[in-house]
Design a protein around this motif. Structure first.
Motif, short mmCIF file in Angstrom:
data_model
loop_
_atom_site.label_atom_id
_atom_site.label_comp_id
_atom_site.label_asym_id
_atom_site.label_seq_id
_atom_site.Cartn_x
_atom_site.Cartn_y
_atom_site.Cartn_z
N VAL A 188 -12.96 -14.83 10.33
CA VAL A 188 -11.86 -13.90 10.32
C VAL A 188 -10.69 -14.30 10.24
N ILE A 189 -9.70 -13.77 9.87
CA ILE A 189 -8.22 -13.78 9.74
C ILE A 189 -7.73 -12.80 10.87
N ILE A 190 -6.84 -13.20 11.77
CA ILE A 190 -6.17 -12.35 12.87
C ILE A 190 -4.69 -12.23 12.58
N LEU A 237 -8.04 -11.36 22.02
CA LEU A 237 -7.14 -10.45 21.47
C LEU A 237 -6.78 -9.17 22.15
N GLU A 238 -5.79 -8.71 21.73
CA GLU A 238 -5.14 -7.18 22.17
C GLU A 238 -5.45 -6.09 21.42
N ASP A 239 -5.31 -4.95 22.24
CA ASP A 239 -5.42 -3.81 21.43
C ASP A 239 -4.45 -3.50 20.25
N GLY A 240 -4.87 -3.19 19.05
CA GLY A 240 -3.94 -3.05 17.84
C GLY A 240 -3.88 -4.27 17.05
N ASP A 241 -4.48 -5.53 17.57
CA ASP A 241 -4.45 -6.47 16.71
C ASP A 241 -5.17 -6.59 15.41
N LEU A 242 -5.16 -6.76 14.30
CA LEU A 242 -5.72 -6.72 13.00
C LEU A 242 -6.85 -7.88 12.79
N VAL A 243 -8.00 -7.34 12.54
CA VAL A 243 -9.06 -8.30 12.37
C VAL A 243 -9.49 -8.16 10.84
N ALA A 244 -9.50 -9.16 10.15
CA ALA A 244 -10.01 -9.38 8.64
C ALA A 244 -11.11 -10.16 8.44
N PHE A 245 -12.08 -9.66 7.85
CA PHE A 245 -13.51 -10.28 7.80
C PHE A 245 -13.44 -10.92 6.52
N ASN A 283 0.63 -13.93 12.09
CA ASN A 283 -0.72 -14.37 11.90
C ASN A 283 -1.12 -15.25 12.75
N LEU A 284 -1.98 -15.05 13.78
CA LEU A 284 -2.57 -15.73 14.87
C LEU A 284 -3.70 -16.66 14.53
N THR A 285 -4.15 -16.67 13.27
CA THR A 285 -5.24 -17.38 12.86
C THR A 285 -5.19 -18.98 13.20
N THR A 286 -4.40 -19.55 12.86
CA THR A 286 -4.15 -21.02 13.16
C THR A 286 -4.15 -21.34 14.56
N LEU A 294 -10.80 -18.35 10.83
CA LEU A 294 -11.54 -18.63 12.03
C LEU A 294 -12.92 -18.58 11.78
N GLY A 295 -13.59 -19.70 11.76
CA GLY A 295 -15.09 -19.52 11.39
C GLY A 295 -16.01 -18.97 12.18
#
Length: 192
Positions: A178-180, A116-124, A50-53, A104-105
């Motif tokens: 988003v959450i990454i 971000l890189e190819d394949g990273d997940l982005v949750a809205f 989880n990269l969000t923080t 991440l607001g």
């Protein structure tokens, strides 16, 4: 493909390992219904990070109840089994509701999304009662632009956005952030 044997068995094993709590297929309650729960479970097993923080996410608390407010699938569930599944789902929702989840607001996302890189997940994240994440997809870089590879309800198929991720996020005001998460290469595939 991480196992070096991208076959049906590999796909099935990886899907099960990803989609169910602790990687074990059980009853309806073992499925990771909420995306933040999916990220936490898979991060705890070294499958994603989880990269969000680290990208500047801030804690958000939300009441989770969407799954138990729906009628649960009744396929061959006896009354006692249905009650146990419901109790387990309620406990999961209470656990998720009792802690904050970094988001991440909208205002902080544009710079982070370009890193971000190819394949990273982005949750809205969206303001929807009982739910934090309402949509997700994968980062796909095309012509120097990060785009979203996702299952579009509008197009009714998997598409790559024409706009970049920032424009996709900011185009709709109900998208609050988003959450990454970044998938990590597995060392071993169970059962192989």
């Amino acid at each position: 493909s991480w196992s070096g044997e991208p076959d049906v068995l590999c796909f099935t094993e990886d899907l099960e390992a990803s989609r169910y709590r602790g990687g074990a297929l059980g009853d309806y309650a073992s499925r990771l219904h909420y995306f933040v729960d999916w990220i936490d479970d898979n991060a705890g097993r070294g499958r994603v990070e989880n990269l969000t923080t680290s990208l500047g996410g801030k804690p958000v608390q939300k009441d989770f109840y969407l799954i138990t407010q729906r009628e649960l699938p009744k396929a061959a569930l006896e009354r006692e089994a249905d009650a146990e599944v419901t109790r387990t789902l309620l406990a999961t929702e209470q656990r998720l509701s009792s802690v904050s989840h970094d988001v991440l607001g909208r205002e902080d996302a544009p710079q982070a999304l370009r890193a971000l890189e190819d394949g990273d997940l982005v949750a809205f994240v969206r303001e929807r009662p009982g739910l934090l994440v309402h949509h997700a997809g994968f980062v796909y870089w095309a012509n120097g632009t990060p785009r979203l590879l996702h299952a579009s309800s509008y197009h009714q198929r998997v598409v790559i956005t024409e706009s970049d991720l920032t424009e996709y996020l900011l185009r709709r005001p109900e998208r609050k952030g988003v959450i990454i998460a970044r998938p990590l290469a597995s060392q071993d595939v169970p059962g192989r």
